[in-house]
Write a protein that holds these residues in place. Structure first.
Motif, PDB file in Angstrom:
ATOM      1  N   CYS A  18      19.911  14.505   0.226  1.00 58.60           N
ATOM      2  CA  CYS A  18      19.259  13.459   1.026  1.00 58.60           C
ATOM      3  C   CYS A  18      20.263  12.312   1.162  1.00 58.60           C
ATOM      4  N   THR A  19      21.122  12.404   2.148  1.00 53.52           N
ATOM      5  CA  THR A  19      22.256  11.490   2.269  1.00 53.52           C
ATOM      6  C   THR A  19      21.862  10.063   2.637  1.00 53.52           C
ATOM      7  N   SER A  20      20.657   9.848   3.108  1.00 55.46           N
ATOM      8  CA  SER A  20      20.227   8.483   3.447  1.00 55.46           C
ATOM      9  C   SER A  20      19.567   7.772   2.258  1.00 55.46           C
ATOM     10  N   LEU A  21      19.379   8.466   1.158  1.00 58.14           N
ATOM     11  CA  LEU A  21      18.743   7.889  -0.020  1.00 58.14           C
ATOM     12  C   LEU A  21      19.714   6.940  -0.723  1.00 58.14           C
ATOM     13  N   LYS A  22      19.380   5.642  -0.711  1.00 51.68           N
ATOM     14  CA  LYS A  22      20.265   4.634  -1.296  1.00 51.68           C
ATOM     15  C   LYS A  22      19.687   4.016  -2.554  1.00 51.68           C
ATOM     16  N   LYS A  53      24.953  11.425  -1.953  1.00 43.86           N
ATOM     17  CA  LYS A  53      26.086  10.749  -1.298  1.00 43.86           C
ATOM     18  C   LYS A  53      25.942   9.232  -1.128  1.00 43.86           C
ATOM     19  N   SER A  54      24.763   8.677  -0.943  1.00 44.50           N
ATOM     20  CA  SER A  54      24.603   7.234  -0.723  1.00 44.50           C
ATOM     21  C   SER A  54      24.015   6.504  -1.927  1.00 44.50           C
ATOM     22  N   CYS A  76      27.478  15.884  -7.953  1.00 40.00           N
ATOM     23  CA  CYS A  76      28.105  15.591  -6.649  1.00 40.00           C
ATOM     24  C   CYS A  76      27.498  14.390  -5.942  1.00 40.00           C
ATOM     25  N   ASP A  77      27.003  13.423  -6.707  1.00 42.88           N
ATOM     26  CA  ASP A  77      26.587  12.137  -6.137  1.00 42.88           C
ATOM     27  C   ASP A  77      27.806  11.228  -6.199  1.00 42.88           C
ATOM     28  N   ASP A  78      28.717  11.428  -5.255  1.00 42.75           N
ATOM     29  CA  ASP A  78      30.041  10.830  -5.337  1.00 42.75           C
ATOM     30  C   ASP A  78      30.063   9.309  -5.309  1.00 42.75           C
ATOM     31  N   ASN A  79      29.025   8.664  -4.806  1.00 44.31           N
ATOM     32  CA  ASN A  79      28.972   7.199  -4.796  1.00 44.31           C
ATOM     33  C   ASN A  79      28.178   6.631  -5.966  1.00 44.31           C
ATOM     34  N   LEU A  80      27.606   7.486  -6.786  1.00 40.89           N
ATOM     35  CA  LEU A  80      26.819   7.040  -7.930  1.00 40.89           C
ATOM     36  C   LEU A  80      27.756   6.471  -8.986  1.00 40.89           C
TER      37      LEU A  80
END
Length: 194
Positions: A18-22, A53-54, A76-80
């Motif tokens: 879910c790439t929009s999940l911030k 991702k976000s 693979c949550d690269d921005n976490l």
């Protein structure tokens, strides 16, 4: 997204990719007990929050009933960059936090190849700048046993230091009370002798 207090399990793949999940928050009084995840052949991981991702931070400190975080739950949550765990987590699965799989064209040497439960090999590396905040027990064991280096900040109380400061405070109070008694006694003696 706010997870309602009544949710007890976030199943594997619930928010996968879910790439929009911030931002994820938890309603007060959260009953969350399990965050799912897993791995299957060939090279397919399916964490509840994997590959978002976000997502940059994830604070579970108010989720006091969380007991289990599954394998690859945040893989693979690269921005976490930061995850805060609650006190009573009893199980953290393999590569749940702070790990990613390098791209196929990544020639760097900063990854390890691990054998999965399903028998195939998976390249894993630590996320740059990731910090896991938690308590000794499952969280610190996860960091210690992980094949890649993950930064960990322990939130436990240093009971030895607390005890030392407590004893020191009691001793200082006793000395202060003795000093006050001696001063009062000497003042009374001075008043009667004058």
């Amino acid at each position: 997204i706010e997870i309602p207090a009544s949710v007890e399990t976030i199943e594997a793949t619930a928010f996968y990719a879910c790439t929009s999940l911030k931002i994820v928050t938890f309603e007060k009084g959260s009953q969350l007990k399990t965050i799912g995840g897993g791995y299957s052949k060939p090279n397919t991981y399916y964490g509840a929050f994997g590959a978002t991702k976000s997502l940059a931070t994830f604070d579970m400190s108010e989720c006091t009933k969380v007991a289990e975080i599954g394998d690859y739950a945040f893989f693979c949550d690269d921005n976490l960059k930061e995850v805060q765990l609650p006190k009573r987590v009893s199980s953290v699965g393999k590569y749940a936090f702070g790990c990613t799989s390098p791209a196929d064209d990544d020639d760097s040497e900063d990854y390890v190849t691990v054998s999965s439960d399903s028998g195939d090999n998976l390249k894993v590396k630590a996320l740059d700048g990731f910090l896991l905040i938690g308590y000794t027990g499952a969280a610190s064991d996860y960091v210690k046993d992980c094949d890649v280096k993950i930064s960990f900040k322990a939130m436990n109380v240093n009971w030895k230091a607390v005890m030392l400061w407590g004893i020191l405070a009691v001793v200082l109070m006793a000395v202060l009370l003795i000093a006050i008694r001696l001063i009062r006694r000497n003042m009374i003696c001075l008043l009667y002798t004058s």
